[in-house]
Design an enzyme around this catalytic site. Structure first.
Site, mmCIF file in Angstrom:
data_model
loop_
_atom_site.group_PDB
_atom_site.id
_atom_site.type_symbol
_atom_site.label_atom_id
_atom_site.label_comp_id
_atom_site.label_asym_id
_atom_site.label_seq_id
_atom_site.Cartn_x
_atom_site.Cartn_y
_atom_site.Cartn_z
ATOM 1 N N LYS A 171 1.045 -1.146 0.246
ATOM 2 C CA LYS A 171 -0.229 -0.054 0.268
ATOM 3 C C LYS A 171 0.476 1.456 0.019
ATOM 4 O O LYS A 171 1.038 2.066 -0.557
ATOM 5 C CB LYS A 171 -0.731 -0.257 1.356
ATOM 6 C CG LYS A 171 -2.114 0.701 1.364
ATOM 7 C CD LYS A 171 -2.587 1.320 -0.211
ATOM 8 C CE LYS A 171 -2.765 2.730 0.036
ATOM 9 N NZ LYS A 171 -4.685 3.027 1.296
ATOM 10 N N LYS A 239 -0.227 11.874 5.642
ATOM 11 C CA LYS A 239 -0.080 10.381 6.774
ATOM 12 C C LYS A 239 0.459 9.280 6.655
ATOM 13 O O LYS A 239 2.009 8.801 6.989
ATOM 14 C CB LYS A 239 -1.103 10.321 7.251
ATOM 15 C CG LYS A 239 -1.169 8.776 8.439
ATOM 16 C CD LYS A 239 -1.430 7.645 8.115
ATOM 17 C CE LYS A 239 -2.923 8.014 8.014
ATOM 18 N NZ LYS A 239 -3.255 6.263 7.035
#
Length: 291
Positions: A171, A239
Site C-alpha cells: 500500500k 499521513k
C-alpha cells in the site's frame, strides 16, 4: 461466518453497505456511534465495544485512520483481543506502518489466538461503492482463502503479497505512486494555466498518450473545476507519505520524488486545507479553480 466491522468513515460505510446488500449479517462499531445510525437502519447490528463484537464474530474488519486507532480497537481495554473463543481472523483495511502491523499481529495471536491479515485497499470511496477496490494482503494464505468470499463483495482484485506486513508495504508503494502522480498533474495544470492554455483540456489532449492514466482522467476535472465530495483528504495522503518516509529511512531507500511530494502535502496542511479533498493540492501551487 459472522462478520464485524470497526470504523465507519468514508471507506468503511460503503464497504459495510455492500456487505449488507450481499446478504451478510454485519455487526458494527465506531468510536462515534452516530455514524452507525444509517447502517443500523439498513440492517447492521450495533455492538457497544470491539470486545463485545469479538465475542460474537469470527471475522472482524477494521478501517480506521492510523496505527494508534488500530491499537486501541484491537489491544485496548475494550479491544478485540479481550474476547476469547469466537474471533478467528482480523482483517485490517487501515493504512499503517508495516512494523506496527507485525507487532500488533503478534500481540493479538498471543492474547486470543486470532490471525491477522493486513489488507489495505486502493480505489477510494468510488471503488468501495462500486465494489471495485484492489486489496493487497499480508498474512497466512489459508486465512485469506477463508475471508476471500467476503472481501470479493467490495473488491475486484485481492492479491496475497507475502507474510504479515507485506500488504502494508504494498500500500505504501501504491501511495507513493498516487501522491507523486497527483503532484505532477497539479504542476502540469499550473504550467498550462500560467502559459495561457486551458488546463481543463489536458486530460482530453493527453488521453491515449504516455502521460495518460486513470488519475489524469479523474483528477484533471476535479482539480480544474473543484469538488464538494471528499474522496480522500490531503491529511490522509500526508499521513501515508510520512509512513513511506519512515519505512524508506529504515531500509535506506532513496526516494527524492516522494520526499518532494511529502513537502507539498505538508504545505497543504499548513494552509488549512488538510481536511479537504486531495484534488485541492493544486491550491498549494497557486492554482485557484474558483476563478
Amino acid at each position: 461466518m459472522k462478520i464485524g466491522f470497526c470504523g465507519l468513515g468514508l471507506m468503511g460505510q460503503p464497504m459495510v453497505r455492500r456487505l449488507l446488500q450481499a446478504g451478510h449479517q454485519v455487526r458494527v462499531w465506531n468510536r462515534s456511534a452516530d455514524k452507525a445510525r444509517e447502517l443500523v437502519q439498513a440492517g447492521a447490528l450495533w455492538c457497544d465495544s470491539p470486545a463485545a463484537m469479538a465475542g460474537e464474530c469470527e471475522i472482524v474488519m477494521l478501517c480506521v485512520f492510523d496505527a494508534q486507532a488500530v491499537h486501541d480497537v484491537v489491544l485496548g481495554e475494550q479491544g478485540l483481543a479481550q474476547a476469547r473463543g469466537t474471533l478467528r481472523i482480523v482483517v485490517d483495511h487501515s493504512s499503517i506502518a508495516p512494523r506496527a502491523t507485525r507487532e500488533m499481529a503478534a500481540s493479538l495471536q498471543e492474547h486470543c489466538g486470532a490471525q491477522w491479515l493486513d489488507a489495505p485497499v486502493s480505489g477510494g470511496v468510488g471503488g468501495a461503492e462500486q465494489g471495485t477496490l484492489a486489496i493487497m494482503v499480508g498474512g497466512c494464505a489459508q486465512a485469506l482463502e477463508q475471508v476471500r468470499p467476503v472481501l470479493s463483495v467490495y473488491s475486484q482484485r485481492v492479491t496475497l503479497m507475502g507474510p504479515v506486513g507485506a500488504g502494508q508495504v504494498t500500500k505504501l508503494c501504491n501511495q507513493t505512486i498516487v501522491a507523486t502522480t497527483l503532484t505532477a498533474i497539479a504542476e502540469a495544470l499550473s504550467l498550462a494555466r500560467d502559459n495561457d492554455v486551458d488546463a481543463a483540456l489536458l486530460s482530453q489532449a493527453l488521453g491515449g498518450g504516455w502521460a495518460d492514466s486513470v488519475l489524469l482522467q479523474l483528477f484533471v476535472p476535479r482539480m480544474t473545476q473543484g469538488t464538494e465530495q471528499v474522496k480522500a483528504t490531503i491529511d490522509t495522503m500526508l499521513k501515508d507519505l510520512d509512513t513511506v518516509a519512515d519505512l524508506a529511512r529504515s531500509s535506506y531507500t532513496t526516494m527524492p520524488v516522494a520526499h518532494a511530494a511529502q513537502q507539498t502535502y505538508r504545505a497543504g496542511h499548513r494552509l488549512g486545507i488538510g481536511a479537504r479533498d486531495v484534488a485541492e493540492i493544486v491550491k498549494v501551487l497557486g492554482y485557484n479553480f474558483n476563478k
